[in-house]
Scaffold this active site. Structure first.
Site, PDB file in Angstrom:
ATOM      1  N   GLY A  84       0.776  -1.233   0.000  1.00  0.00           N
ATOM      2  CA  GLY A  84       0.000   0.000   0.000  1.00  0.00           C
ATOM      3  C   GLY A  84       0.811   1.288   0.000  1.00  0.00           C
ATOM      4  N   LYS A 129       7.716   9.648  -8.286  1.00  0.00           N
ATOM      5  CA  LYS A 129       8.061   8.224  -8.320  1.00  0.00           C
ATOM      6  C   LYS A 129       9.273   8.110  -9.243  1.00  0.00           C
ATOM      7  CE  LYS A 129       7.000   3.630  -8.192  1.00  0.00           C
ATOM      8  NZ  LYS A 129       6.583   2.786  -7.065  1.00  0.00           N
ATOM      9  N   ASP A 166       1.938   4.348 -10.941  1.00  0.00           N
ATOM     10  CA  ASP A 166       1.678   4.881  -9.604  1.00  0.00           C
ATOM     11  C   ASP A 166       1.460   6.393  -9.651  1.00  0.00           C
ATOM     12  OD1 ASP A 166       1.887   2.356  -8.538  1.00  0.00           O
ATOM     13  OD2 ASP A 166       3.986   2.554  -7.992  1.00  0.00           O
ATOM     14  N   GLY A 184       9.127   4.924  -3.271  1.00  0.00           N
ATOM     15  CA  GLY A 184      10.071   3.912  -3.739  1.00  0.00           C
ATOM     16  C   GLY A 184       9.390   2.794  -4.501  1.00  0.00           C
ATOM     17  N   ALA A 185      10.193   1.780  -4.818  1.00  0.00           N
ATOM     18  CA  ALA A 185       9.704   0.605  -5.553  1.00  0.00           C
ATOM     19  C   ALA A 185      10.006  -0.631  -4.709  1.00  0.00           C
ATOM     20  CB  ALA A 185      10.382   0.496  -6.916  1.00  0.00           C
TER      21      ALA A 185
END
Length: 204
Positions: A15, A33, A44, A101-102
């Site tokens: 989430g 992002k 995103d 972040g990823a």
């Protein structure tokens, strides 16, 4: 940069984007992002844009847009791209900034460069997103430990999804982190629910 926060999670799919949208709306912040891996037609950045309602937020473009829904290092390799740390710079803004972040902290951007290296490079505090599942205490405390080992400041932790007071209390008592908020599973996700969820986040 004042009021700039890096949103990371204890894993993938817990989430971060929803929490990023809630914080972006609450703080009237800009959003960035840096690396999008896969889902370029429903990224995103696009999701956050749809979930906020304030007119001030600027959605800054991703530095890397990778086509495969894989770890960034592998998606980049398949796309014939090398993710270069020197190209990852915070966008200029005079507003608060939320950086998403990823995946988790040890996700690789290239063969020698991890997400946590990027956070360390940016020199901004982290907000950690946790979600309850079997193993989430371990993953939360490991994430906190590695951030502290790197000397990366942690602004606090946000719990997302169905509550589990035992797990949450253990993580908070052991880590001594500030709980910035607990966001329950939302029955519907849209601008109104995101705006209302912001009321569950501490002012900071």
């Amino acid at each position: 940069m004042k009021n700039t926060y890096f949103i990371t999670g204890i894993g993938t799919g817990i989430g971060k984007t929803l929490i990023s949208a809630i914080l972006t709306e609450k703080l009237r912040a800009d959003y960035w992002k840096p690396v999008q891996s896969g889902d370029l037609h429903s990224s995103d950045s696009m999701r956050v844009k749809k979930l906020i309602s304030n007119p001030q937020t600027v959605i800054h473009p991703e530095t890397y847009r990778l086509t495969q829904p894989l770890s960034p290092h592998l998606s980049a390799r398949l796309d014939g791209i090398h993710i270069a740390p020197e190209k990852l710079h915070l966008p200029f803004t005079e507003r608060p900034l939320i950086v998403e972040g990823a995946g988790g902290l040890m996700v690789p951007f290239n063969e020698k460069y991890l997400l946590i290296d990027f956070i360390e490079q940016l020199k901004i505090p982290v907000i950690l997103v946790s979600q309850h599942y079997l193993g989430s205490i371990n993953h939360s405390l490991l994430s906190i430990e590695v951030l502290r080992q790197r000397g990366i400041p942690i602004a606090g932790i946000i719990f997302n999804g169905d509550a589990n007071s035992d797990s949450e209390n253990y993580i908070l008592n052991y880590s001594r982190l500030t709980c910035l908020g607990k966001i329950p599973t939302l029955s519907s996700i849209g601008p109104e629910s995101v705006r209302e969820a912001g009321k569950l986040i501490l002012d900071f």
